[in-house]
Motif scaffolding. Structure first.
Motif, PDB file in Angstrom:
ATOM      1  N   ARG A 139       9.683  -5.209   0.329  1.00 51.23           N
ATOM      2  CA  ARG A 139       8.734  -5.795   1.282  1.00 51.23           C
ATOM      3  C   ARG A 139       8.241  -4.750   2.287  1.00 51.23           C
ATOM      4  N   ASP A 140       9.159  -3.975   2.849  1.00 56.48           N
ATOM      5  CA  ASP A 140       8.753  -2.945   3.804  1.00 56.48           C
ATOM      6  C   ASP A 140       7.891  -1.879   3.144  1.00 56.48           C
ATOM      7  N   ALA A 141       8.221  -1.501   1.900  1.00 56.66           N
ATOM      8  CA  ALA A 141       7.436  -0.478   1.208  1.00 56.66           C
ATOM      9  C   ALA A 141       6.018  -0.957   0.977  1.00 56.66           C
ATOM     10  N   LEU A 142       5.861  -2.224   0.568  1.00 51.35           N
ATOM     11  CA  LEU A 142       4.506  -2.759   0.350  1.00 51.35           C
ATOM     12  C   LEU A 142       3.733  -2.830   1.664  1.00 51.35           C
ATOM     13  N   ASP A 143       4.393  -3.244   2.750  1.00 51.72           N
ATOM     14  CA  ASP A 143       3.698  -3.290   4.042  1.00 51.72           C
ATOM     15  C   ASP A 143       3.247  -1.902   4.465  1.00 51.72           C
ATOM     16  N   HIS A 144       4.127  -0.926   4.297  1.00 51.41           N
ATOM     17  CA  HIS A 144       3.742   0.446   4.662  1.00 51.41           C
ATOM     18  C   HIS A 144       2.625   0.974   3.770  1.00 51.41           C
ATOM     19  N   ALA A 145       2.666   0.592   2.500  1.00 49.42           N
ATOM     20  CA  ALA A 145       1.614   1.047   1.590  1.00 49.42           C
ATOM     21  C   ALA A 145       0.258   0.475   1.986  1.00 49.42           C
ATOM     22  N   GLN A 146       0.223  -0.834   2.314  1.00 53.65           N
ATOM     23  CA  GLN A 146      -1.035  -1.428   2.737  1.00 53.65           C
ATOM     24  C   GLN A 146      -1.553  -0.754   4.009  1.00 53.65           C
ATOM     25  N   ALA A 147      -0.655  -0.467   4.936  1.00 57.08           N
ATOM     26  CA  ALA A 147      -1.087   0.208   6.159  1.00 57.08           C
ATOM     27  C   ALA A 147      -1.612   1.610   5.857  1.00 57.08           C
ATOM     28  N   ALA A 148      -0.935   2.334   4.958  1.00 59.18           N
ATOM     29  CA  ALA A 148      -1.405   3.682   4.609  1.00 59.18           C
ATOM     30  C   ALA A 148      -2.768   3.635   3.935  1.00 59.18           C
TER      31      ALA A 148
END
Length: 921
Positions: free
Chosen positions: A782-791
């Motif tokens: 979940r955190d990786a996907l959130d960070h990916a969307q932000a990036a």
């Protein structure tokens, strides 16, 4: 700008009132003459200047208050200088009060006959802390006077120390002269007498100094001791010298006690010296001395050496009485063993006896001097100056010490009855003050005894009143207060204190007995709780509710019965130790479960870590590939789950794993819902192995803008606006009757009972998502996907900014080839980009001010301050053009108009700010 349009938005115009006739010239302010025209000045600057000129005349406090009250209501800026002057006067008045207070304290210190150095230094320190102006008069001069007094006192103390050293040096000179010829002593007598007299004069000048009373108590004693010792040595030297001179003139006169001078006189008279007599006595001994037993000779020599050593020690320390006793013991030993010692040891014994005799003679000569000193001290006990009187106890101890010293003086020489009579009278006169003090002490002791007896009676009454009380904290507090009052009571005699202490302990024990009983009972209950806590902690599954209840019981018990803090802390540590260990074991089990990841969780974790690494790379394509890899890992873990749930042991999964999962991990809401649905389907599969029918395809939802889709209504009929009717009417307006019929009929038509499921509740079964992810894997993906969307959003924003920069550059250079592709600019039709390219390629023409304003309104971005009025005017115009398209609909055409016009920095910046928002929509 638009008078016809603006006039519509204004309120109806009213006729303006006619101007009032000009008033007569205002009368001057009463304080205007005092302030030099400050109230009649036209501007604030002039008023402030007038006020400053008026303040230069140093007006009084009352005038300042009056002018400030009137002027602050008109001009606070001009009145600020007056307020500062008022505050300055207030501070100065406070400083004057503080200065007067500390000046009075300094004056008292200077006027006192005895000045304590510590008090003088504390005055300066405390005055500085209190904010006294030490740099202003009169505190400056007072501080200097105190410093001078302190310096004078310190100088006196230093001079006393110098005098003591000088007295020691003079005594050493006298002792050195006693080891030389008496003629040398006679030659140095006059110079030595002058030095001794000079020393006495200096000591007298110290004692007559005005600041001598302020010197510390140890310095006068030090000077007096040095003086008495020097005078004793000097008078003994003078007496011995005079006796020596008489013996030199008269051969029949007795020889002095100084060995060197006595030998010199013997030699002058033709007599043998002490050394020659000793040698003759040694030679007179028979040569044929019988041989003695070696062992007896050794014992004799050892006994004589011990007695000799003791005599030498007493002589070196100057103890006359001790030296006399040691000499008698040595003579007794010589009578017994004198024949068995050698000549060398015998000569040492003779020298020691001579030295002891000399010391005894000096002590005898100085006995009367010591008595005179004691008499002077006894008479000086009552002749002390004011402020230095001794207290009763100190006076009693001083008298006791003086009488002990007199006894010692009597033991070292013959008794002097005349001096003893005077000494005894002085001591008896001083003892009268001691008797007064003793009477006062006895009176205070009786009062203190009565107070202690009253306190014991009060404690007994309190015990009777609180015999049935259970307010243990209040009882303990009262008992502590009784103990403090007992310890703070006054002094009584030792015998009386022993009696009262026994009675107090008995009363206190009786008063604290109920509290001690309650504490013992509480300790028993707490020990039972400790055993229960140990039992709960030893259980395989920790019962949290039982632990909380037990902790609540402990807190109730601790708040109800107070105990000694140390004992209570020990019990608490014993209570919490097993529970802490149990919770630690539970935490370790939870950590072990969290560490045991399955293979699919590990795959999801690896994919999440790869996605995090891609997020830091800044490459959008790499991030997209990592997202797809993570989605594949999640999809793979779903596909790896069994196709059906009959192979899973439903009962086993419902018993053992449930508790472990419930205790060791915090399940997510979505996963728990999916698991419950899967459990229901699994249970149905176990009971009925027949496969469930396929779920019907969901019906498409068709949105309709008009028509009535309620039951019983025609879809092509328009919907009535509002519900209408009176409150309480049915929707169909049939006086409370429902057109759908009775509820039972509706259930039958729907094919469902009250609690059943009809067609409306039929839905496709949930897909089997397999075992859910562990907490660590779920949070990681979940955190990786959130960070990916932000990036990705950040990269898209950066790319969008670069595209806008290229577009501004193309507009500035009028080069359509530099315009970025349409996909880089955002979501828009390809024809729009072509239109913008044509506008850039065409020669610059037209006015883009209105187009820029429309773009800023469409993008809802702020307009520069210079164009705010134009934007408001344009908004008012747009309100009158109801059929014209809004700026949000024509922003692409407005961009083309702007690009067709000439480029400048301000327009480019405004266009870029607007496109940042518009191209993202």
């Amino acid at each position: 700008m638009f008078p016809s349009f603006l006039s519509r938005n204004k309120t109806p115009e009213t006729p303006e009132p006619a101007p009032a006739p000009a008033k007569a010239a205002a009368a001057p302010h009463p304080l205007d003459g005092l302030t030099g025209g400050a109230f009649s000045a036209a501007t604030s600057g002039e008023r402030a200047a007038k006020v400053r000129e008026w303040l230069a005349t140093n007006p009084g406090a009352e005038q300042l208050q009056e002018v400030f009250k009137e002027l602050s209501a008109r001009d606070k800026g001009a009145a600020k200088a007056i307020r500062e002057r008022i505050e300055e006067l207030r501070r100065a008045k406070g400083q004057e009060a503080i200065s007067a207070e500390w000046a009075d304290k300094a004056g008292k210190l200077l006027a006192a006959s005895k000045l304590n150095i510590a008090d003088a230094l504390a005055w300066q320190r405390d005055a500085a802390k209190a904010g006294a102006p030490l740099s202003k008069e009169p505190l400056t001069s007072l501080k200097a006077q105190l410093a001078e007094r302190v310096k004078t006192i310190e100088d006196l103390q230093h001079r006393v120390q110098v005098q003591r050293e000088a007295a020691v040096l003079l005594a050493q000179r006298v002792e050195v002269l006693s080891t030389k010829s008496y003629k040398d002593a006679q030659a140095a007598d006059s110079a030595l007498a002058a030095d001794v007299q000079h020393w006495q004069d200096q000591a007298a000048s110290l004692e007559s100094d005005a600041s001598w009373s302020s010197v510390e108590a140890r310095y006068p004693t030090m000077l007096e001791t040095s003086k008495s010792q020097l005078l004793v040595v000097w008078e003994a030297f003078q007496s011995a010298l005079q006796q020596t001179l008489k013996a030199a003139e008269d051969a029949q006169a007795p020889l002095p006690a100084v060995p060197v001078w006595a030998d010199e006189l013997r030699a002058a008279r033709g007599l043998p010296t002490e050394a020659e007599l000793a040698a003759a006595r040694a030679a007179a001994k028979p040569a044929g001395k019988p041989a003695a037993d070696p062992q007896e000779a050794k014992r004799a020599k050892q006994a004589v050496q011990e007695a000799l050593k003791k005599l030498q020690e007493q002589t070196a320390e100057g103890h006359g009485k001790g030296a006399s006793g040691a000499a008698q013991q040595l003579r007794a030993v010589l009578k017994q063993h004198g024949k068995q010692i050698d000549a060398e040891l015998e000569s040492q014994v003779n020298a020691a006896l001579i030295a002891a005799g000399e010391l005894e003679g000096w002590q005898r000569w100085s006995a009367d001097k010591v008595r005179e000193e004691l008499l002077a001290k006894a008479q000086g006990l009552l002749a002390r100056p004011e402020g230095q009187e001794l207290g009763g106890r100190k006076l009693q101890e001083a008298l006791r010490q003086l009488r002990e010293d007199w006894k010692k003086a009597d033991q070292s020489g013959p008794t002097n009855h005349a001096l003893w009579k005077k000494f005894d009278d002085a001591c008896n006169a001083a003892y009268k003050h001691v008797e007064v003090w003793l009477a006062k002490v006895r009176e205070e002791g009786a009062q203190h005894r009565a107070e202690r007896e009253a306190l014991i009676a009060e404690l007994k009454a309190w015990t009777q009143a609180h015999n049935a009380s259970t307010e243990w904290k209040a009882m303990q507090r009262d008992l502590f207060q009784f103990g403090d009052r007992w310890r703070a009571s006054g002094h009584v005699g030792e015998k009386a204190y022993a009696e009262l202490q026994a009675a107090w302990k008995a009363a206190h024990h009786e008063a604290s007995a109920p509290l001690h009983t309650a504490q013992k009972t509480s300790i028993a209950r707490r020990e039972a709780m400790i055993a229960q806590a140990t039992e709960l902690a030893a259980a395989p599954h920790l019962n949290i509710d039982a632990v909380r209840e037990l902790q609540r019981q402990w807190q109730t018990e601790a708040q109800g019965v107070p105990m000694d803090r140390r004992h209570e802390q020990k019990l608490w540590d014993a209570f919490r130790k097993p529970l802490d260990e149990a919770f630690a074991r539970k935490t370790q089990q939870r950590e072990r479960v969290a560490q045991q990841l399955s293979a699919r969780d590990q795959a999801v974790l690896d994919a999440s870590k790869a996605l995090e690494a891609a997020n830091h790379s800044g490459d959008a394509q790499q991030i997209q590939n990592a997202i797809e890899a993570l989605q594949q890992a999640l999809k793979a873990q779903r596909e790896q789950a069994p196709a059906t749930s009959e192979a899973v042991s439903a009962p086993a999964a419902a018993h053992a794993p449930v508790e472990a999962v419930a205790e060791e991990a915090a399940p997510a809401a979505e996963a728990s819902a999916a698991e419950s649905s899967a459990a229901e389907e699994g249970a149905e599969a176990v009971e009925a192995p027949v496969p469930a029918p396929a779920a019907p395809a969901p019906k498409p939802v068709i949105a309709q803008r008009s028509g009535d889709d309620r039951p019983g209504m025609k879809r092509d009929a328009p919907v009535a606006a509002g519900r209408g009717g009176k409150p309480g009417d049915r929707r169909d307006g049939r006086d409370g009757r429902d057109s759908r019929g009775p509820r039972g009929d509706r259930n039958e038509r729907r094919g469902d009972d009250r609690f059943g499921r009809g067609d409306r509740f039929d839905r496709a079964p949930r897909e089997d998502r397999g075992p859910r992810l562990g907490d660590a894997a779920f949070r990681a993906q979940r955190d990786a996907l959130d960070h990916a969307q932000a990036a990705l959003r950040k990269l898209a924003s950066q790319a969008h900014g670069q595209a806008l920069t290229q577009m501004m550059e193309a507009w500035n250079k009028r080069d359509a080839s530099l315009l970025p592709p349409a996909q880089e600019l955002g979501r828009m039709a390809g024809t729009v980009r072509a239109t913008w390219g044509q506008a850039i390629a065409a020669p610059a023409a037209g006015d883009a001010r209105e187009a820029l304003l429309r773009l800023e309104m469409a993008a809802e971005v702020p307009t520069p301050a210079d164009h705010i009025d134009a934007r408001r005017a344009l908004q008012l115009q747009l309100l009158t053009r109801r059929n014209d398209p809004s700026p949000q609909e024509t922003w692409q055409q407005d961009v083309a108009k702007v690009l067709q016009s000439g480029s400048d920095d301000a327009s480019a910046r405004r266009l870029q700010n607007a496109l940042k928002s518009l191209l993202k929509k």
